[in-house]
Design a protein around this motif. Structure first.
Motif, short mmCIF file in Angstrom:
data_model
loop_
_atom_site.label_atom_id
_atom_site.label_comp_id
_atom_site.label_asym_id
_atom_site.label_seq_id
_atom_site.Cartn_x
_atom_site.Cartn_y
_atom_site.Cartn_z
N UNK A 136 -6.04 29.94 94.01
CA UNK A 136 -6.97 28.91 93.55
C UNK A 136 -8.41 29.40 93.43
N UNK A 137 -8.72 30.59 93.97
CA UNK A 137 -10.12 31.05 93.95
C UNK A 137 -10.62 31.12 92.51
N UNK A 138 -11.81 30.62 92.30
CA UNK A 138 -12.39 30.68 90.97
C UNK A 138 -13.87 30.38 91.01
N UNK A 139 -14.55 30.85 89.97
CA UNK A 139 -16.00 30.59 89.86
C UNK A 139 -16.32 30.06 88.47
N UNK A 140 -17.45 29.38 88.39
CA UNK A 140 -17.92 28.82 87.13
C UNK A 140 -18.64 29.88 86.31
N UNK A 141 -18.77 29.59 85.03
CA UNK A 141 -19.62 30.43 84.19
C UNK A 141 -20.97 29.74 84.03
N UNK A 142 -21.93 30.46 83.49
CA UNK A 142 -23.18 29.81 83.12
C UNK A 142 -22.89 28.94 81.88
N UNK A 143 -23.78 28.01 81.60
CA UNK A 143 -23.56 27.05 80.51
C UNK A 143 -24.38 27.52 79.31
N UNK A 144 -23.74 27.69 78.15
CA UNK A 144 -24.47 28.09 76.95
C UNK A 144 -23.58 28.79 75.97
N UNK A 145 -24.10 29.10 74.77
CA UNK A 145 -23.28 29.74 73.74
C UNK A 145 -22.83 31.14 74.15
N UNK A 152 -6.12 32.58 80.18
CA UNK A 152 -5.38 33.77 80.64
C UNK A 152 -4.51 33.42 81.85
N UNK A 153 -5.00 32.55 82.71
CA UNK A 153 -4.20 32.14 83.88
C UNK A 153 -2.92 31.44 83.43
N UNK A 154 -3.01 30.66 82.35
CA UNK A 154 -1.80 29.99 81.83
C UNK A 154 -0.80 31.03 81.33
N UNK A 155 -1.27 32.01 80.59
CA UNK A 155 -0.37 33.06 80.08
C UNK A 155 0.28 33.84 81.21
N UNK A 156 -0.54 34.20 82.18
CA UNK A 156 -0.03 34.94 83.34
C UNK A 156 1.04 34.11 84.06
N UNK A 157 0.77 32.84 84.24
CA UNK A 157 1.70 31.96 84.95
C UNK A 157 3.04 31.90 84.23
N UNK A 158 3.00 31.71 82.90
CA UNK A 158 4.25 31.56 82.16
C UNK A 158 5.07 32.85 82.19
N UNK A 188 3.95 28.14 88.82
CA UNK A 188 3.39 27.08 88.00
C UNK A 188 1.87 27.12 88.06
N UNK A 189 1.24 26.30 87.23
CA UNK A 189 -0.23 26.21 87.25
C UNK A 189 -0.64 24.75 87.23
N UNK A 190 -1.79 24.48 87.79
CA UNK A 190 -2.40 23.17 87.68
C UNK A 190 -3.63 23.32 86.79
N UNK A 191 -3.84 22.31 85.94
CA UNK A 191 -4.97 22.35 85.01
C UNK A 191 -5.82 21.09 85.19
N UNK A 192 -6.76 21.14 86.15
CA UNK A 192 -7.56 19.93 86.39
C UNK A 192 -8.63 19.74 85.32
N UNK A 193 -8.93 18.47 85.04
CA UNK A 193 -10.16 18.13 84.33
C UNK A 193 -11.31 18.20 85.34
N UNK A 194 -12.41 17.51 85.08
CA UNK A 194 -13.56 17.61 85.99
C UNK A 194 -13.24 17.08 87.39
N UNK A 251 -4.38 28.11 89.94
CA UNK A 251 -5.30 27.09 89.42
C UNK A 251 -5.89 27.56 88.09
N UNK A 252 -5.50 26.84 87.02
CA UNK A 252 -6.12 27.02 85.72
C UNK A 252 -7.14 25.90 85.57
N UNK A 253 -7.15 25.22 84.45
CA UNK A 253 -8.16 24.19 84.18
C UNK A 253 -7.79 23.48 82.88
#
Ligand SMILES: NC(=O)c1ccc[n+]([C@@H]2O[C@H](COP(=O)([O-])OP(=O)(O)OC[C@H]3O[C@@H](n4cnc5c(N)ncnc54)[C@H](O)[C@@H]3O)[C@@H](O)[C@H]2O)c1
Length: 252
Positions: A91-100, A163-169, A183-189, A142-144
């Protein structure tokens, strides 16, 4: 017996010291499992984990999932303490910065992929041989929502979660015959530090909540329910699945 009962099971949770992972540790213990929780920041983590379980049901280990020796050491420590590892939550994961995407820098790319993708692969790399040797197990990554749909302005995060989804499958297919479900879980916010850090100064969380068909963000405990169900025998015929828990966002 209730198939969601986890009495006698042993689990490891990477990223188990805050947010969704902490709620998952709590629920696994409530359902009867013994858990090794691994994550960053030992002092914060100890405060977060205090009172979640007793010495018999909960072990803590400081692990950076970018560090292969630390990941393999954590799986070995759980196996030694509990005799086996039936359940692994990556489940470990980090956010990215927000922007293009053109504004992102190479070090951010490396950090995101290093934690959100390489970290999950390293977990799998050491969990699977252990489960193969012990007759099976259940793994949840944990995907998203960002792993099943594009989200503008967090392109690198989106890429890491796809990529987490591909790895999981793929890994589910490799192990279906071996009684290891992946399996993977893909939470919204979800109302965690990660969400607030990711959008702070760009989009108020109340605006995000309003954009969800259910008109709210989720609580970590709601995502933990999905993770623990996938990890339990109640999901005995479910593998290679991505369980979306997003209040209806991707239904649109
Ligand atoms: N919060 C959301 O809106 C949301 C939505 C979808 C998916 N997710 C995913 O859920 C997972 C948990 O996120 P959260 O929202 O609970 O965040 P959080 O920041 O509250 O918790 C993150 C956890 O990951 C651990 N962690 C971070 N970097 C690590 C590293 N290098 N090594 C080991 N552990 C590390 C932290 O110690 C902590 O235990 C992440 O993979 C995240 O991408 C979150």
């Amino acid at each position: 017996m209730n198939a969601t009962d986890l009495t006698g099971k042993a689990a490891i949770v990477f990223g188990g010291t805050a947010g969704i992972g902490l709620a998952t540790v709590r629920l696994l213990i409530e359902r009867g499992a013994r858990v090794l929780a691994a994550g960053l920041n030992s002092s914060d983590a100890r405060v977060a984990l205090a009172g979640v379980g007793d010495e018999a049901s909960l072990l803590w280990r400081e692990v950076d999932v970018r560090d292969e020796a630390a990941v393999s050491g954590a799986v070995a420590a759980a196996a030694e303490a509990f005799g086996r590892v039936d359940i692994a939550i990556n489940n470990a994961g980090v956010e990215s910065s927000f922007g293009p995407v053109q504004d992102a820098q190479q070090d951010e790319f490396d950090k995101l992929m290093g934690i959100n993708l390489r970290g999950i692969w390293l977990g799998l790399k050491y969990e699977i041989p252990h489960m193969l040797a012990h007759g099976g197990g259940a793994i949840v990554n944990t995907s998203s929502q960002a792993g099943v749909a594009g989200i503008a302005n967090v392109a690198l995060y989106t890429a890491s979660k796809h990529a987490v989804v591909g790895l999981t499958r793929a890994v589910a297919l490799e192990n279906a015959i071996h009684n290891i479900r992946v399996n993977a879980v893909a939470p919204g916010p979800v109302d965690t530090g990660l969400l607030h850090r990711m959008v702070d100064g760009h989009i108020p969380v109340s605006v995000i909540a309003d954009s969800v068909p259910m008109k709210r963000v989720s609580q970590p405990a709601e995502i933990a329910e999905a993770i623990v169900w996938l990890a339990s025998d109640a999901a005995s015929y479910v593998t290679g699945h991505v369980l979306v828990a997003d209040g209806g966002i991707t239904a649109a």
